[in-house]
Design an enzyme around this catalytic site. Sequence first.
Site, PDB file in Angstrom:
ATOM      1  N   CYS A  80      24.548  51.042  37.007  1.00  0.00           N
ATOM      2  CA  CYS A  80      25.531  50.232  38.172  1.00  0.00           C
ATOM      3  C   CYS A  80      26.393  49.204  37.073  1.00  0.00           C
ATOM      4  O   CYS A  80      27.385  49.720  36.278  1.00  0.00           O
ATOM      5  CB  CYS A  80      24.832  49.288  39.336  1.00  0.00           C
ATOM      6  SG  CYS A  80      25.759  49.292  40.612  1.00  0.00           S
ATOM      7  N   HIS A 173      20.775  52.449  41.785  1.00  0.00           N
ATOM      8  CA  HIS A 173      19.769  51.710  41.101  1.00  0.00           C
ATOM      9  C   HIS A 173      18.405  52.349  41.201  1.00  0.00           C
ATOM     10  O   HIS A 173      17.739  52.280  42.353  1.00  0.00           O
ATOM     11  CB  HIS A 173      19.759  50.348  41.977  1.00  0.00           C
ATOM     12  CG  HIS A 173      20.805  49.353  41.975  1.00  0.00           C
ATOM     13  ND1 HIS A 173      20.651  48.278  41.068  1.00  0.00           N
ATOM     14  CD2 HIS A 173      22.146  49.406  42.355  1.00  0.00           C
ATOM     15  CE1 HIS A 173      21.761  47.729  40.953  1.00  0.00           C
ATOM     16  NE2 HIS A 173      22.603  48.350  41.747  1.00  0.00           N
ATOM     17  N   GLU A 175      15.503  51.464  39.746  1.00  0.00           N
ATOM     18  CA  GLU A 175      14.536  50.473  39.903  1.00  0.00           C
ATOM     19  C   GLU A 175      14.222  50.037  41.337  1.00  0.00           C
ATOM     20  O   GLU A 175      13.315  49.306  41.515  1.00  0.00           O
ATOM     21  CB  GLU A 175      14.866  49.393  38.996  1.00  0.00           C
ATOM     22  CG  GLU A 175      15.984  48.473  39.488  1.00  0.00           C
ATOM     23  CD  GLU A 175      17.328  48.809  39.580  1.00  0.00           C
ATOM     24  OE1 GLU A 175      17.689  50.083  39.253  1.00  0.00           O
ATOM     25  OE2 GLU A 175      18.189  48.008  39.957  1.00  0.00           O
TER      26      GLU A 175
HETATM   27  N1  GLN Z   1      30.515  46.053  41.644  1.00  0.00           N
HETATM   28  C1  GLN Z   1      29.596  45.537  40.408  1.00  0.00           C
HETATM   29  C2  GLN Z   1      30.336  45.335  39.141  1.00  0.00           C
HETATM   30  O1  GLN Z   1      31.414  45.620  39.352  1.00  0.00           O
HETATM   31  C3  GLN Z   1      28.389  46.413  40.056  1.00  0.00           C
HETATM   32  C4  GLN Z   1      27.472  46.220  41.297  1.00  0.00           C
HETATM   33  C5  GLN Z   1      25.987  46.399  40.864  1.00  0.00           C
HETATM   34  O2  GLN Z   1      25.604  46.441  39.702  1.00  0.00           O
HETATM   35  N2  GLN Z   1      25.034  46.419  41.873  1.00  0.00           N
HETATM   36  O3  GLN Z   1      30.074  44.750  38.213  1.00  0.00           O
END
Ligand code: GLN
Length: 190
Positions: A80, A173, A175
Amino acid sequence: MKPRVGVLALQGGFAAHADILQRLGARVDEIRSAEQLAAVDALVLPGGESTTMSMLLESSGLLEPLTERLNDGMAVLGTCAGMILLAAEVIDGRADQHCLGLIDITVRRNAYGSQIASFETDVAVDGLDEPFAAVFIRAPGVERAGPEVEVQARHDRRPVLCRSGSVTVASFHPELSGDPRLHQRFLESF
Ligand code: GLN
């Protein structure tokens, strides 16, 4: 010897990664300094807020040593926000947010919607017999993957799990679904 894995712990969801890696038998270090980074064999960049993480990388003095280790080929798993940090190009980022350029993908921040756009869906992952329950939270979307990038999973045709050499990134994610298979695969990769 146990593999020694660092989890970048400046901000965001580092604890769940640390937990799952420990349960898989790794020695896990939370990384907040260049000295701590120097001691590990591989690294996880967790989810969180990529703009904040980028600023904290700078203020902690980690940005330069981290870039150096990654360019030297240290295995890294970015999820992410971690995926955003590792990408070659970021759309809808902040102008001053660092993009480490370790994997040739273009990602759009919050591509699946804004704050409330979290969802779970099964994705088929290359090399795994059973689907993986992927949790997406304000996730980045991969808009482009270069020819060197191996796409290991897609959702709605968009790549969501990609690998290039020592760099693996996920929009979701891994995890958070209680399924250790992708962390296991990461531990076996170095
Ligand atoms: N939207 C977040 C970002 O731009 C990422 C979201 C996440 O890591 N769950 O960093």
